[in-house]
Design a protein around this motif. Sequence first.
Motif, PDB file in Angstrom:
ATOM      1  N   GLN A   7       0.837  -1.200   0.000  1.00 55.56           N
ATOM      2  CA  GLN A   7       0.000   0.000   0.000  1.00 55.56           C
ATOM      3  C   GLN A   7       0.876   1.256   0.000  1.00 55.56           C
ATOM      4  O   GLN A   7       0.587   2.234  -0.686  1.00 55.56           O
ATOM      5  N   ALA A   8       1.968   1.181   0.766  1.00 54.71           N
ATOM      6  CA  ALA A   8       2.904   2.309   0.827  1.00 54.71           C
ATOM      7  C   ALA A   8       3.512   2.541  -0.551  1.00 54.71           C
ATOM      8  O   ALA A   8       3.669   3.679  -1.004  1.00 54.71           O
ATOM      9  N   LYS A   9       3.821   1.432  -1.239  1.00 59.32           N
ATOM     10  CA  LYS A   9       4.430   1.577  -2.567  1.00 59.32           C
ATOM     11  C   LYS A   9       3.440   2.165  -3.570  1.00 59.32           C
ATOM     12  O   LYS A   9       3.836   2.896  -4.470  1.00 59.32           O
ATOM     13  N   ALA A  10       2.154   1.849  -3.407  1.00 57.68           N
ATOM     14  CA  ALA A  10       1.150   2.428  -4.305  1.00 57.68           C
ATOM     15  C   ALA A  10       1.115   3.943  -4.123  1.00 57.68           C
ATOM     16  O   ALA A  10       0.982   4.700  -5.091  1.00 57.68           O
ATOM     17  N   ILE A  11       1.255   4.401  -2.877  1.00 57.51           N
ATOM     18  CA  ILE A  11       1.274   5.844  -2.621  1.00 57.51           C
ATOM     19  C   ILE A  11       2.526   6.474  -3.235  1.00 57.51           C
ATOM     20  O   ILE A  11       2.462   7.519  -3.879  1.00 57.51           O
ATOM     21  N   LEU A  12       3.664   5.800  -3.056  1.00 56.91           N
ATOM     22  CA  LEU A  12       4.912   6.341  -3.622  1.00 56.91           C
ATOM     23  C   LEU A  12       4.806   6.441  -5.138  1.00 56.91           C
ATOM     24  O   LEU A  12       5.246   7.417  -5.750  1.00 56.91           O
ATOM     25  N   ARG A  13       4.204   5.422  -5.738  1.00 61.21           N
ATOM     26  CA  ARG A  13       4.034   5.400  -7.200  1.00 61.21           C
ATOM     27  C   ARG A  13       3.185   6.593  -7.661  1.00 61.21           C
ATOM     28  O   ARG A  13       3.509   7.262  -8.637  1.00 61.21           O
ATOM     29  N   PRO A  18      10.263   5.995  -7.778  1.00 66.88           N
ATOM     30  CA  PRO A  18      10.509   4.729  -8.478  1.00 66.88           C
ATOM     31  C   PRO A  18      10.325   3.502  -7.580  1.00 66.88           C
ATOM     32  O   PRO A  18      11.040   3.333  -6.603  1.00 66.88           O
ATOM     33  N   VAL A  19       9.338   2.692  -7.912  1.00 66.59           N
ATOM     34  CA  VAL A  19       9.141   1.416  -7.221  1.00 66.59           C
ATOM     35  C   VAL A  19       8.990   0.335  -8.291  1.00 66.59           C
ATOM     36  O   VAL A  19       8.609   0.628  -9.419  1.00 66.59           O
ATOM     37  N   LEU A 211      16.763   1.664   0.016  1.00 69.15           N
ATOM     38  CA  LEU A 211      16.711   2.367  -1.264  1.00 69.15           C
ATOM     39  C   LEU A 211      17.891   1.779  -2.032  1.00 69.15           C
ATOM     40  O   LEU A 211      18.979   1.686  -1.469  1.00 69.15           O
ATOM     41  N   ILE A 212      17.683   1.342  -3.259  1.00 67.18           N
ATOM     42  CA  ILE A 212      18.808   0.695  -3.942  1.00 67.18           C
ATOM     43  C   ILE A 212      19.231   1.428  -5.205  1.00 67.18           C
ATOM     44  O   ILE A 212      18.481   2.213  -5.782  1.00 67.18           O
ATOM     45  N   VAL A 213      20.469   1.144  -5.603  1.00 71.51           N
ATOM     46  CA  VAL A 213      20.922   1.464  -6.956  1.00 71.51           C
ATOM     47  C   VAL A 213      20.951   0.121  -7.677  1.00 71.51           C
ATOM     48  O   VAL A 213      21.532  -0.854  -7.185  1.00 71.51           O
ATOM     49  N   THR A 214      20.265   0.045  -8.812  1.00 72.21           N
ATOM     50  CA  THR A 214      20.239  -1.212  -9.561  1.00 72.21           C
ATOM     51  C   THR A 214      21.525  -1.331 -10.386  1.00 72.21           C
ATOM     52  O   THR A 214      22.243  -0.340 -10.576  1.00 72.21           O
ATOM     53  N   LYS A 215      21.777  -2.548 -10.888  1.00 71.76           N
ATOM     54  CA  LYS A 215      23.008  -2.761 -11.669  1.00 71.76           C
ATOM     55  C   LYS A 215      23.008  -1.900 -12.936  1.00 71.76           C
ATOM     56  O   LYS A 215      24.063  -1.578 -13.465  1.00 71.76           O
ATOM     57  N   ASP A 216      21.802  -1.519 -13.418  1.00 70.68           N
ATOM     58  CA  ASP A 216      21.799  -0.619 -14.584  1.00 70.68           C
ATOM     59  C   ASP A 216      21.702   0.858 -14.175  1.00 70.68           C
ATOM     60  O   ASP A 216      21.281   1.712 -14.952  1.00 70.68           O
ATOM     61  N   ARG A 218      20.026   2.702 -11.619  1.00 71.46           N
ATOM     62  CA  ARG A 218      18.820   3.463 -11.296  1.00 71.46           C
ATOM     63  C   ARG A 218      18.494   3.357  -9.804  1.00 71.46           C
ATOM     64  O   ARG A 218      18.802   2.339  -9.185  1.00 71.46           O
ATOM     65  N   LEU A 219      17.836   4.395  -9.291  1.00 67.96           N
ATOM     66  CA  LEU A 219      17.386   4.349  -7.897  1.00 67.96           C
ATOM     67  C   LEU A 219      16.026   3.651  -7.846  1.00 67.96           C
ATOM     68  O   LEU A 219      15.206   3.818  -8.733  1.00 67.96           O
ATOM     69  N   ARG A 220      15.827   2.865  -6.805  1.00 67.42           N
ATOM     70  CA  ARG A 220      14.521   2.225  -6.646  1.00 67.42           C
ATOM     71  C   ARG A 220      14.222   2.048  -5.153  1.00 67.42           C
ATOM     72  O   ARG A 220      15.109   1.697  -4.383  1.00 67.42           O
ATOM     73  N   CYS A 221      12.957   2.312  -4.774  1.00 64.01           N
ATOM     74  CA  CYS A 221      12.540   2.113  -3.379  1.00 64.01           C
ATOM     75  C   CYS A 221      12.153   0.640  -3.244  1.00 64.01           C
ATOM     76  O   CYS A 221      11.114   0.223  -3.742  1.00 64.01           O
ATOM     77  N   LEU A 222      12.997  -0.152  -2.581  1.00 67.52           N
ATOM     78  CA  LEU A 222      12.768  -1.595  -2.566  1.00 67.52           C
ATOM     79  C   LEU A 222      11.884  -2.029  -1.399  1.00 67.52           C
ATOM     80  O   LEU A 222      11.273  -3.082  -1.443  1.00 67.52           O
TER      81      LEU A 222
END
Length: 399
Positions: A7-13, A18-19, A211-216, A218-222
Motif C-alpha cells: 500500500q505504501a508503494k502504491a502511494i509512492l508510485r 521509483p518502485v 533504497l537501492i541502486v540497480t546494476k543498470d 537506477r534508484l529504486r525504493c525496494l
Amino acid sequence: MNIHEYQAKAILREFGAPVAEGAPALAADEARQAASGLPGPVYVVKAQIHAGGRGKGKFKEASAGEKGGVRLARSLDEVETFAKEMLGSTLVTVQTGEAGKQVNRLYIEDGADIDKEFYLSLLIDRATSRVSFVVSTEGGTDIEAVAHATPEKIVTFSVDPATGVLPHHGRRVADALGLTGPLVKDAVSLTERLFSAFVAKDMELLEINPLIVTKDGRLRCLDAKISFDDNALYRHPDVVALRDKTEEDEKEIEASKYELAYIALDGTIGCMVNGAGLAMATMDIIKLYGENPANFLDVGGGATKEKVTAAFKIITADPKVKGILVNIFGGIMRCDVIAEGVIAAVRDVGLAVPLVVRLEGTNVDLGKEIISSSGLDVIPADDLDDAAQKIVAAVRGRS
Ligand code: ADP
Ligand code: MG
C-alpha cells in the motif's frame, strides 16, 4: 496508523517515486497470477505484516520452510510454492516479538538486480519541529544498530517549512550516499517526491530501507514503511480505507471508538489515568516499585461515565492484568463523577483483580465518600506513592 508495504508503494508510485512492479495476493493461485504479469525471470514473494525485519525473520511452522518472509523465486511454480508455505503461517521477526504475526497477505514483486543498498527516511523531528531526512549508506540492515555502532554513517538534516524542499536537499542526499553522475539528478527528484508525499498525506514516518541502486544505475525504493499521523486521518479517507484491523491490537481498536488514548504494554498492572503526563508518571512509579504497567491509558480531561466504563472494560478484558490502578486528578473533571463511573463500571463488568483508586482535586471528599460507601472491594489510596505501593503489594500478594 500503519499500512502494508504494497500500500505504501502504491502511494509512492502515485507521487512518481521509483518502485518495482508488483501486485498483492491473498492466495497461492493469486500469487502465481500476480507473478505471471511481471517481467521476471526473478520474482520476490514478500510477506505483508506490519513489522520489519521480514527478510531475516523465521516462520514458526516447519511447513513454512527454512527461508524468511522475503523470498526470491525463479519460476511461477516456485512463487506458488512459497506462497502456499507462507500464507497462514506465523512469521517472527525482530519487530514482532516472540508471538510473531500471521501472514495473510503477500506482495509479489519484480526481482531487482541490486548494486547497492541505502537507508533513507523522513520523519517529524520534534526537536526542530520540522520534517527531517535520515540518510545512510548502510541500507538493508537495522538502522538502530548502525546508529549505535557507527553513528558517523548517518546523515540527518531538516527542511525549513517556509521554503519546502529544494534541490540542495536532494544534493545533500546524493552526497551522503556518494552518488555521482545522473544519479545525483535522480536523487534530487526522489527527495522532492518523497517530501511531497510526506506532507500531502500527513505522514509521521516514511522509511525506505533499502533504497537501492540497480546494476543498470537506477534508484529504486525496494521497501517502504509509512506511519500516518492519527490526528490528521480525518482529512484522508483514502488513507483510512487502507487500514488493516487484523494487524492492530483489538483493545486499541475498541479504545479508539471511545477516543481513549490506549496503548497495550507487557506488564501486569492496568492503569486508568486522566492526562498523558499523569499517565506517564503513573507508569514510571509502578516501575519504580518493581512492577510493570499493562497499558498506557489516558481517559482525557472530559471523560464521561460511559468513557470510564469503556476504559474499565478494556483493561479488565486483558488477561495479563493482575491488578488495576485508577489515578485521577479532578480538574475539569470532578472526582465524584469519576467515582460514580468507576463504581458503575465495576458493577457492570465485575472485578476479579485488586483495584486501587487514588483521587485528588475537585470534589475529592465526595468522590472518596462515594467509593467507600459503595460496599465494593476497592483499596483507597492517599497519594500517588501510596497508590503505587498498594497496587504492587496487592498484585504480588496474589501471585
Ligand atoms: P524487511 O525490511 O522487512 O526485511 P525488505 O523489503 O527490506 O524487508 O526486504 C529484505 C531484503 O530483501 C532487502 O534488503 C533486499 O536485499 C531483498 N529484496 C527485497 N525486495 C526485493 C526485490 N524486489 N528484488 C530483489 N531483492 C529484494
Ligand atoms: Mg526493509
